[in-house]
Design a protein around this motif. Structure first.
Motif, mmCIF file in Angstrom:
data_model
loop_
_atom_site.group_PDB
_atom_site.id
_atom_site.type_symbol
_atom_site.label_atom_id
_atom_site.label_comp_id
_atom_site.label_asym_id
_atom_site.label_seq_id
_atom_site.Cartn_x
_atom_site.Cartn_y
_atom_site.Cartn_z
ATOM 1 N N ALA A 306 -10.429 -31.220 -20.041
ATOM 2 C CA ALA A 306 -10.371 -31.365 -18.575
ATOM 3 C C ALA A 306 -11.428 -30.526 -17.878
ATOM 4 C CB ALA A 306 -8.983 -30.982 -18.066
ATOM 5 N N THR A 307 -12.212 -29.747 -18.652
ATOM 6 C CA THR A 307 -13.292 -28.942 -18.067
ATOM 7 C C THR A 307 -14.628 -29.601 -18.382
ATOM 8 O OG1 THR A 307 -13.546 -27.527 -20.037
ATOM 9 C CG2 THR A 307 -11.917 -26.854 -18.397
ATOM 10 N N ASP A 308 -15.452 -29.757 -17.383
ATOM 11 C CA ASP A 308 -16.709 -30.506 -17.542
ATOM 12 C C ASP A 308 -17.610 -29.937 -18.630
ATOM 13 O OD1 ASP A 308 -15.916 -32.224 -15.562
ATOM 14 O OD2 ASP A 308 -16.999 -31.169 -13.964
ATOM 15 N N SER A 309 -17.755 -28.620 -18.671
ATOM 16 C CA SER A 309 -18.687 -28.017 -19.625
ATOM 17 C C SER A 309 -18.237 -28.220 -21.067
ATOM 18 C CB SER A 309 -18.859 -26.528 -19.331
ATOM 19 O OG SER A 309 -17.611 -25.883 -19.222
ATOM 20 N N CYS A 310 -16.927 -28.207 -21.303
ATOM 21 C CA CYS A 310 -16.415 -28.430 -22.657
ATOM 22 C C CYS A 310 -16.418 -29.915 -23.000
ATOM 23 C CB CYS A 310 -15.001 -27.878 -22.798
ATOM 24 S SG CYS A 310 -14.912 -26.081 -22.806
ATOM 25 N N LEU A 311 -16.108 -30.748 -22.022
ATOM 26 C CA LEU A 311 -16.045 -32.189 -22.269
ATOM 27 C C LEU A 311 -17.388 -32.729 -22.721
ATOM 28 C CD1 LEU A 311 -14.396 -34.768 -22.204
ATOM 29 C CD2 LEU A 311 -14.948 -34.994 -19.776
ATOM 30 N N GLU A 312 -18.452 -32.191 -22.184
ATOM 31 C CA GLU A 312 -19.792 -32.640 -22.576
ATOM 32 C C GLU A 312 -20.025 -32.424 -24.065
ATOM 33 O OE1 GLU A 312 -24.477 -31.699 -21.451
ATOM 34 O OE2 GLU A 312 -22.853 -30.838 -20.261
ATOM 35 N N VAL A 313 -19.574 -31.278 -24.580
ATOM 36 C CA VAL A 313 -19.725 -30.983 -26.002
ATOM 37 C C VAL A 313 -18.762 -31.839 -26.824
ATOM 38 C CG1 VAL A 313 -19.620 -29.175 -27.764
ATOM 39 C CG2 VAL A 313 -20.385 -28.612 -25.445
ATOM 40 N N MET A 314 -17.533 -32.004 -26.327
ATOM 41 C CA MET A 314 -16.508 -32.738 -27.067
ATOM 42 C C MET A 314 -16.833 -34.216 -27.192
ATOM 43 S SD MET A 314 -13.236 -30.817 -25.352
ATOM 44 C CE MET A 314 -11.961 -31.693 -26.222
ATOM 45 N N SER A 315 -17.404 -34.809 -26.147
ATOM 46 C CA SER A 315 -17.679 -36.243 -26.158
ATOM 47 C C SER A 315 -18.768 -36.614 -27.159
ATOM 48 C CB SER A 315 -18.078 -36.724 -24.758
ATOM 49 O OG SER A 315 -19.270 -36.084 -24.334
ATOM 50 N N SER A 316 -19.549 -35.634 -27.588
ATOM 51 C CA SER A 316 -20.601 -35.897 -28.586
ATOM 52 C C SER A 316 -20.178 -35.468 -29.986
ATOM 53 C CB SER A 316 -21.891 -35.167 -28.193
ATOM 54 O OG SER A 316 -21.680 -33.766 -28.152
ATOM 55 N N SER A 317 -18.918 -35.087 -30.153
ATOM 56 C CA SER A 317 -18.432 -34.614 -31.442
ATOM 57 C C SER A 317 -17.817 -35.759 -32.248
ATOM 58 C CB SER A 317 -17.402 -33.488 -31.248
ATOM 59 O OG SER A 317 -16.796 -33.141 -32.468
ATOM 60 N N ASP A 318 -18.533 -36.216 -33.247
ATOM 61 C CA ASP A 318 -17.989 -37.263 -34.115
ATOM 62 C C ASP A 318 -16.762 -36.759 -34.872
ATOM 63 O OD1 ASP A 318 -19.942 -39.079 -33.356
ATOM 64 O OD2 ASP A 318 -21.312 -38.467 -34.955
ATOM 65 N N LYS A 319 -16.752 -35.479 -35.170
ATOM 66 C CA LYS A 319 -15.629 -34.908 -35.917
ATOM 67 C C LYS A 319 -14.342 -35.009 -35.111
ATOM 68 C CE LYS A 319 -14.434 -30.796 -38.627
ATOM 69 N NZ LYS A 319 -14.915 -29.457 -39.069
ATOM 70 N N LEU A 320 -14.401 -34.724 -33.819
ATOM 71 C CA LEU A 320 -13.216 -34.818 -32.973
ATOM 72 C C LEU A 320 -12.741 -36.259 -32.880
ATOM 73 C CD1 LEU A 320 -11.114 -33.662 -31.057
ATOM 74 C CD2 LEU A 320 -12.797 -33.801 -29.200
ATOM 75 N N ILE A 321 -13.681 -37.201 -32.696
ATOM 76 C CA ILE A 321 -13.314 -38.616 -32.623
ATOM 77 C C ILE A 321 -12.606 -39.034 -33.905
ATOM 78 C CG2 ILE A 321 -14.172 -40.966 -32.399
ATOM 79 C CD1 ILE A 321 -14.379 -39.296 -29.863
ATOM 80 N N GLN A 322 -13.105 -38.589 -35.035
ATOM 81 C CA GLN A 322 -12.507 -38.961 -36.319
ATOM 82 C C GLN A 322 -11.089 -38.412 -36.458
ATOM 83 O OE1 GLN A 322 -15.337 -37.491 -39.185
ATOM 84 N NE2 GLN A 322 -16.909 -38.985 -38.598
ATOM 85 N N VAL A 323 -10.879 -37.193 -35.970
ATOM 86 C CA VAL A 323 -9.547 -36.595 -36.060
ATOM 87 C C VAL A 323 -8.560 -37.346 -35.170
ATOM 88 C CG1 VAL A 323 -8.176 -34.525 -35.611
ATOM 89 C CG2 VAL A 323 -10.428 -34.308 -36.665
#
Length: 497
Positions: A306-323
């Motif tokens: 929900a925080t813009d600065s973290c979301l930018e990093v999270m949206s490019s994380s293939d590892k998070l998407i896979q989990v």
């Protein structure tokens, strides 16, 4: 703001510190020996608060004789220290009027410390302790002791004192206290670390938060925090450390100081790796007692998304998407139903920021099936339900725009027909009263539902037209399916949120 040592049941914000003391007076356990594991021990920290014996701690802690409390502080004085002289000058000797504590057979220092730990949860007692040099005594002990148990008790008492907002500024202004407490983060004992994180979470919620946040700024301190979060095998320490990180996100003043430095030293990557590790343990029944830890991690990642600065990093994380993908595709959703709300909220935030993954997910039928299966599990959670429909909308819109062959189209329609009952039940149970002004939240979910149903209509129309143009013999074989498809199409066309 909670008081006490790590425990399973944390009272709500409406409960007072004194109420918590009264609730904890059932049973008392001894703290066991600590074993270390790669710097952070594996053994569970006690989940209770050490209590005073019932004969010594009155039902109403505010009625405890002040002289008794003072005598307990006296018992904690390190012999030969400067604070011992200061304390003696401030207070009369016991034989001159101060009632001495009557102790049992166990270690006197520990017993007195545990009683003070309890008493510090009461505001009147905490104020009395502050007036009688308790901070100076605790700091002196932290500087000279090598005992993890003594350190745990000292920090635990400070943690309870810090739960009283009226005392936080005085605590923070105590000479050398901030540096000493922050330094405890480099201990290798999980019970001490748990209390340190509890103390830090308390002060970061207070009016003195900025001075503490600035003290935590050095990279080596923030890196140590993330190392503990990523490496502890102790569920209580994990809970307290994540609660500390959540406090950083919740307080805007603290966020402005610490969030970017935490991102710089790998906050997002650390918590994603931690989530991936916990998900791997889901298939191991012996590890399922860590399910509470997984819930904590998912809620924290939800906060980060929900925080813009973290979301930018999270949206490019293939590892998070896979989990997240792995959780959604789990066949038995009821085993992980408590996690589903956080998972769909995280995914909705990522999809809103990172649309690059929509094409790959839109034609993944097992993934879409998993999303539909979550609908009944989040029916009572408006935020999660809204997020789920807003995930389905772009995926279904993307899918209907793909030039699918007949086989793929058949599979897609089969999925939609199989999940028609789930969709219908959800939509019928959440109709909005048209006579009531629609809230922003209602308008948001209505958009997601409308976009999803429009995409489903286009898919069904295309399939029905294709099947209707086939030979009579082939059409007869699929007549019942076509009829079901028409029912679904009619429902979607006529549905009005």
């Amino acid at each position: 703001m909670s008081t006490g040592t790590p425990r399973k049941d944390v009272p709500g914000e409406g409960e007072s510190a004194q109420d918590e003391v009264l609730q904890r007076q059932q049973g008392r356990e001894e703290a066991g020996e600590h074993e270390e594991d790669d710097g952070v021990e594996e053994d569970e920290a006690p989940t209770h608060l050490p209590f005073a014996p019932s004969s010594e701690l009155l039902d109403d802690v505010t009625t405890v004789d002040p002289s008794y409390t003072i005598s307990l502080i006296r018992q904690l004085l390190p012999q030969g220290s400067n604070v011992e002289k200061e304390f003696s000058a401030k207070q009369a000797a016991p034989e001159e009027g101060v009632k001495s504590a009557q102790l049992g057979t166990k270690d006197p220092w520990e017993e007195c410390g545990c009683i003070l730990w309890d008493l510090a949860a009461s505001k009147p007692q905490a104020e009395l302790m502050m007036k009688n040099l308790v901070l100076e005594v605790l700091l002196a002990n932290l500087h000279v002791t090598q005992s993890p148990r003594v350190k745990e008790i000292c920090i635990g008492i400070m943690g309870n004192l810090a739960c009283h907002e009226s005392l936080v500024n005085a605590i923070s202004m105590q000479n050398g206290l901030i540096a000493t407490v922050v330094g405890q983060l480099f201990l290798d004992d999980s019970a001490c670390l748990s209390e340190t994180f509890r103390f830090l979470a308390a002060v970061l919620r207070s009016s003195a938060s900025v001075s503490w946040a600035e003290a935590l700024l050095p990279d080596e301190i923030l890196s140590r925090v993330l190392w503990i979060v990523g490496n502890t095998l102790n569920s209580t320490l994990l809970e307290k450390s994540i609660d500390f990180l959540s406090t950083v996100i919740d307080n805007q003043d603290v966020t402005a100081i610490l969030l970017q430095p935490l991102i710089k030293v790998g906050l997002v990557d650390h918590v994603i790796s931690l989530l991936a590790s916990e998900i791997e343990k889901l298939s191991d029944e012996s590890k399922f007692d860590r399910s509470v830890s997984l819930d904590l991690i998912l809620h924290f990642i939800e906060e980060l998304s929900a925080t813009d600065s973290c979301l930018e990093v999270m949206s490019s994380s293939d590892k998070l998407i896979q989990v997240l993908y792995k959780i959604i595709k789990l066949p038995d959703k009821f085993e992980v139903s408590s996690y589903c709300a956080s998972v769909v909220i995280i995914l909705a935030n990522i999809l809103a920021d990172g649309k690059r993954i929509v094409p790959s997910l839109s034609h993944d039928l097992p993934f879409l099936e998993g999303l539909f299966d979550i609908l009944p599990l989040v029916c009572d959670d408006n935020q999660a339900r809204n997020a789920l429909w807003c995930i389905l909308a772009p995926l279904l819109a993307q899918a209907q725009g793909i030039d699918m062959n007949s086989s793929s189209l058949n599979d897609f329609v089969s999925l939609l027909l199989g999940k028609f009952t789930l969709m219908k039940d959800d939509l019928e149970n959440h109709r909005v009263d048209k006579e009531v002004e629609m809230s922003a939240e209602d308008a948001y979910v209505k958009h997601g539902v409308s976009a999803s149903l429009s995409a489903i209509c286009r898919i069904m129309e295309r399939w029905i037209a294709e099947k209707s143009s086939r030979s009579e013999e082939e059409a007869a074989l699929t007549e019942s399916t076509i009829e079901n498809a028409r029912k679904l199409l009619t429902y979607c066309q006529n549905y009005d949120a």
